[in-house]
Design a protein around this motif. Structure first.
Motif, PDB file in Angstrom:
ATOM      1  N   TYR A  96       0.830  -1.206   0.000  1.00 55.61           N
ATOM      2  CA  TYR A  96       0.000   0.000   0.000  1.00 55.61           C
ATOM      3  C   TYR A  96       0.865   1.257   0.000  1.00 55.61           C
ATOM      4  N   LEU A 123       0.855   4.090  -2.895  1.00 55.87           N
ATOM      5  CA  LEU A 123       0.580   5.476  -2.549  1.00 55.87           C
ATOM      6  C   LEU A 123       1.597   6.406  -3.197  1.00 55.87           C
ATOM      7  N   PHE A 162      -8.486   7.013  -6.462  1.00 60.15           N
ATOM      8  CA  PHE A 162      -7.610   7.381  -5.353  1.00 60.15           C
ATOM      9  C   PHE A 162      -8.396   7.569  -4.059  1.00 60.15           C
ATOM     10  N   LEU A 164      -7.699   5.551  -0.641  1.00 62.05           N
ATOM     11  CA  LEU A 164      -7.466   6.172   0.659  1.00 62.05           C
ATOM     12  C   LEU A 164      -8.468   5.672   1.696  1.00 62.05           C
ATOM     13  N   ARG A 179      -7.441   3.534   5.051  1.00 59.14           N
ATOM     14  CA  ARG A 179      -7.708   4.022   6.398  1.00 59.14           C
ATOM     15  C   ARG A 179      -8.613   3.062   7.168  1.00 59.14           C
ATOM     16  N   LEU A 212      -2.669   2.395   5.808  1.00 58.57           N
ATOM     17  CA  LEU A 212      -2.014   3.671   5.520  1.00 58.57           C
ATOM     18  C   LEU A 212      -1.606   4.372   6.802  1.00 58.57           C
ATOM     19  N   VAL A 224       0.914   9.768   3.937  1.00 62.61           N
ATOM     20  CA  VAL A 224      -0.035  10.532   3.131  1.00 62.61           C
ATOM     21  C   VAL A 224       0.328  12.014   3.111  1.00 62.61           C
ATOM     22  N   TYR A 284      -6.124  14.976   0.430  1.00 69.72           N
ATOM     23  CA  TYR A 284      -6.785  14.168   1.451  1.00 69.72           C
ATOM     24  C   TYR A 284      -7.598  15.069   2.381  1.00 69.72           C
ATOM     25  N   LEU A 320     -14.212  11.641   2.375  1.00 67.36           N
ATOM     26  CA  LEU A 320     -13.455  10.754   3.249  1.00 67.36           C
ATOM     27  C   LEU A 320     -13.756  11.095   4.693  1.00 67.36           C
TER      28      LEU A 320
END
Length: 253
Positions: free
Chosen positions: A179, A183, A210, A214, A218, A223, A228, A242, A251
């Motif tokens: 991961y 990323l 993406f 993410l 999470r 991650l 990040v 993010y 998110l």
């Protein structure tokens, strides 16, 4: 849900059809070796103002195929083994990222991307066989990463596809490293090649991929936020993306 708390569970699972994506190969990289995590290095800070990246500007930051919060599509389905769920999603993220990079690969050259940049003051280094940090052109770096991941996916001992074959106890730590590497590929594409995605009108597709990546990372603790966002002196460009998506409700925190 903590993915790493499931190691002690029984990992009995159903058969998953085997499918593989095609990736570039490297004559200088041993596909059987898992590379150690590269370390970021910080070039000298720039004195001139840094323009706002296109991917943080409207309407591009809002371009997406999926509306709403991604929490609903990353939740573990009922009666699905968590190892199987993570493995399937890792495969899908890798396949889609590999295809996107293949589209813009001709624009990512040793001349245009002499280092693996992921922000105006951040570049990643590779640890070579002598355990030294070295700068590599971005296409070489990405070739190493994608080749390594492809070899892991092809390895029945790591990503079993046959009924009765269990996932190894090291699977959670392995996929966390996978991961982190994916990323960094995402981060480079956003930093150096987002304008090419705009030219192809692919930004809604890439943003949705993406954001899904993410949210899934999470949810299953794949991650680290330091990966990040980076540091104050060497921020990762996508760290602001993010935060922006969190403000928009795409998110969760």
């Amino acid at each position: 849900m903590s993915f790493f708390n499931t190691i002690s569970r029984s990992m009995t699972r159903a058969q998953r059809p085997s499918k593989r994506a095609t990736t570039p190969t490297s004559a200088t990289f041993s596909p059987t070796e898992m590379p150690p995590p590269p370390s970021p290095t910080v070039p000298s800070p720039r004195t001139s103002p840094i323009p706002r990246p296109l991917y943080l500007s409207r309407p591009f930051v809002e371009a997406a195929l999926v509306k709403g919060n991604f929490k609903t599509i990353v939740m573990l389905p009922k009666y699905v083994d968590i190892m199987e769920w993570v493995a399937m999603n890792i495969f899908d993220f890798y396949t889609n990222l590999n295809e996107f990079y293949g589209v813009i690969a001709e624009c990512c050259t040793q001349q245009s991307c002499p280092t693996m940049m992921a922000g105006p003051t951040l570049s990643y280094t590779w640890i070579n066989q002598e355990r030294k940090n070295v700068h590599l052109p971005a296409p070489t770096y990405i070739d190493y990463v994608m080749t390594w991941i492809q070899n892991l996916l092809n390895d029945e001992a790591t990503f079993p596809t046959k009924s009765g074959h269990d996932f190894p106890q090291t699977f959670p730590s392995t996929v966390k490293h996978v991961y982190r590497q994916m990323l960094r590929v995402f981060a480079h594409v956003y930093h150096a090649h987002f304008h090419q995605l705009l030219h192809l009108r692919s930004e809604p597709h890439f943003n949705s991929l993406f954001a899904h990546f993410l949210a899934f990372g999470r949810e299953y603790e794949l991650l680290d936020m330091k990966d990040v966002k980076g540091s104050s002196s060497a921020p990762v460009g996508i760290g602001q993306l993010y935060d922006r998506w969190r403000e928009m409700g795409i998110l969760e925190g």
